[in-house]
Enzyme design. Structure first.
Site, mmCIF file in Angstrom:
data_model
loop_
_atom_site.group_PDB
_atom_site.id
_atom_site.type_symbol
_atom_site.label_atom_id
_atom_site.label_comp_id
_atom_site.label_asym_id
_atom_site.label_seq_id
_atom_site.Cartn_x
_atom_site.Cartn_y
_atom_site.Cartn_z
ATOM 1 N N ASP A 237 -17.520 -13.329 40.314
ATOM 2 C CA ASP A 237 -17.551 -11.873 40.448
ATOM 3 C C ASP A 237 -18.441 -11.530 41.636
ATOM 4 O OD1 ASP A 237 -18.019 -8.948 39.916
ATOM 5 O OD2 ASP A 237 -16.947 -9.427 38.070
ATOM 6 N N SER B 43 -22.395 2.421 34.090
ATOM 7 C CA SER B 43 -21.081 2.718 33.503
ATOM 8 C C SER B 43 -20.392 1.478 32.956
ATOM 9 C CB SER B 43 -20.183 3.390 34.547
ATOM 10 O OG SER B 43 -19.963 2.524 35.646
ATOM 11 N N ASN B 44 -20.848 0.281 33.333
ATOM 12 C CA ASN B 44 -20.259 -0.962 32.817
ATOM 13 C C ASN B 44 -20.618 -1.205 31.361
ATOM 14 O OD1 ASN B 44 -21.175 -2.675 35.889
ATOM 15 N ND2 ASN B 44 -19.317 -1.520 35.472
ATOM 16 N N LEU B 45 -21.753 -0.707 30.928
ATOM 17 C CA LEU B 45 -22.348 -1.152 29.668
ATOM 18 C C LEU B 45 -21.590 -0.681 28.430
ATOM 19 C CD1 LEU B 45 -26.126 -0.720 30.533
ATOM 20 C CD2 LEU B 45 -24.612 -2.659 30.972
ATOM 21 N N ARG C 114 -18.616 -1.298 27.754
ATOM 22 C CA ARG C 114 -17.600 -2.282 27.356
ATOM 23 C C ARG C 114 -17.935 -3.705 27.815
ATOM 24 N NH1 ARG C 114 -16.903 0.528 31.534
ATOM 25 N NH2 ARG C 114 -16.087 -0.305 33.482
ATOM 26 N N CYS D 278 7.466 -13.468 37.819
ATOM 27 C CA CYS D 278 8.763 -13.449 37.140
ATOM 28 C C CYS D 278 8.993 -12.090 36.486
ATOM 29 C CB CYS D 278 8.825 -14.518 36.051
ATOM 30 S SG CYS D 278 8.965 -16.222 36.630
ATOM 31 N N CYS E 66 -9.010 1.813 35.411
ATOM 32 C CA CYS E 66 -9.861 2.176 34.277
ATOM 33 C C CYS E 66 -10.888 3.233 34.671
ATOM 34 C CB CYS E 66 -10.573 0.932 33.734
ATOM 35 S SG CYS E 66 -9.485 -0.207 32.862
ATOM 36 N N CYS F 83 8.129 -18.946 41.741
ATOM 37 C CA CYS F 83 8.450 -20.188 41.018
ATOM 38 C C CYS F 83 9.936 -20.339 40.740
ATOM 39 C CB CYS F 83 7.657 -20.258 39.706
ATOM 40 S SG CYS F 83 8.186 -19.095 38.424
#
Length: 270
Positions: free
Chosen positions: A60, A67-69, A71, A172, A186, A246
């Site tokens: 990462d 604002s991350n906390l 989730r 696919c 999000c 593929c």
């Protein structure tokens, strides 16, 4: 083979007939890379650490934000401003000192992703944009690496496991990324905080099953979860013979960065 502490730590695995001592040894010898130390990656990382997967990579580029906390449960309030990979590594090592955590901090792109994933047995896609997801899919198919795809938005999540040339791949199903800004992220549309816990744990389950060689992987089956109605739905899929990656006559033969690819993780291994 195990220390007394390990026998106690992994006792609930060891008494399972599908795992046992041999299976736990496979987990300890296993190598899983989690790309994205955010919402999906948080749950996957914690459970794979607890399970005793011996080497876990975490990739990462971002720092922890307030604002991350809501989730991203691997990060705490005291981690705000710290690199996510360092925050995650600290929690993982606190959960299980048996596990070696390798951090990859920086942007992942078409130039470096193939070399990075070669060191791992299974890949977990915990990213949050289409460019990243297509890049991860393409690299895993080209390198023959099985991986778990997932996506979340609002109250809805989905996941599928890709085994290159054995099962349907991401292209696919979706041959190319949607046009920019046609689907909200999000940060634009929101996401219920508990949702990535469900989907990320499913991804961790697939990684454990893959390392153990047990059960049926989520191949050729897109599992969709509606948290608002508390319903799971499964869509059966088949490999697309016309897949540009593929299929029988592939047109994608080398990696390229899509428009948003700079939003996924540049690599600085520590």
């Amino acid at each position: 083979m195990f220390t007394e502490e390990q026998v106690e730590r992994y006792s609930r695995h060891i008494i399972l007939k599908e795992v046992g001592g041999k299976g736990q040894k496979k987990l300890l010898d296993g190598r899983v890379l989690i790309i994205g130390a955010g919402a999906l990656g948080s749950s996957a990382a914690l459970y794979l650490t607890a399970a005793g997967v011996g080497t876990l990579g975490v990739a990462d580029a971002d720092d922890v934000e307030l604002s991350n906390l809501q989730r991203q449960v691997i990060h705490f309030t005291s981690d705000i401003g710290r690199p996510k990979v360092q925050s995650a590594k600290e929690k993982m090592e606190a959960v299980n000192p048996d596990v070696r955590v390798v951090t990859h901090q920086g942007w992942v792109n078409a130039d470096n992703i193939r070399a990075m994933i070669r060191d791992y047995d299974f890949i977990i896609d915990g990213t949050d944009n289409f460019a990243a997801k297509f890049l991860i899919n393409d690299a895993c198919v080209m390198e023959g690496k099985s991986y778990s795809h997932a996506g979340i938005l609002g109250f809805f999540g989905q996941t599928i496991t890709v085994v290159p040339y054995e099962s349907t791949c991401y292209r696919c199903i979706f041959p190319k990324p949607p046009p920019r800004d046609t689907i909200p992220t999000c940060s634009q549309a929101g996401v219920i905080g508990v949702l990535p816990g469900v989907i990320g744990t499913l991804q961790a389950t697939e990684a454990v099953k893959f390392l153990l060689g047990k059960g049926e992987l989520l191949k050729n089956r897109l599992l969709m979860y509606d948290a608002l109605d508390m319903q799971f739905r499964e869509v059966n899929l088949k490999r697309n013979p016309n897949c540009p990656l593929c299929g029988e006559a592939p047109t994608i033969t080398e990696l390229r960065d899509e428009d948003e690819a700079a939003n996924i993780c540049n690599i600085h291994q520590k």
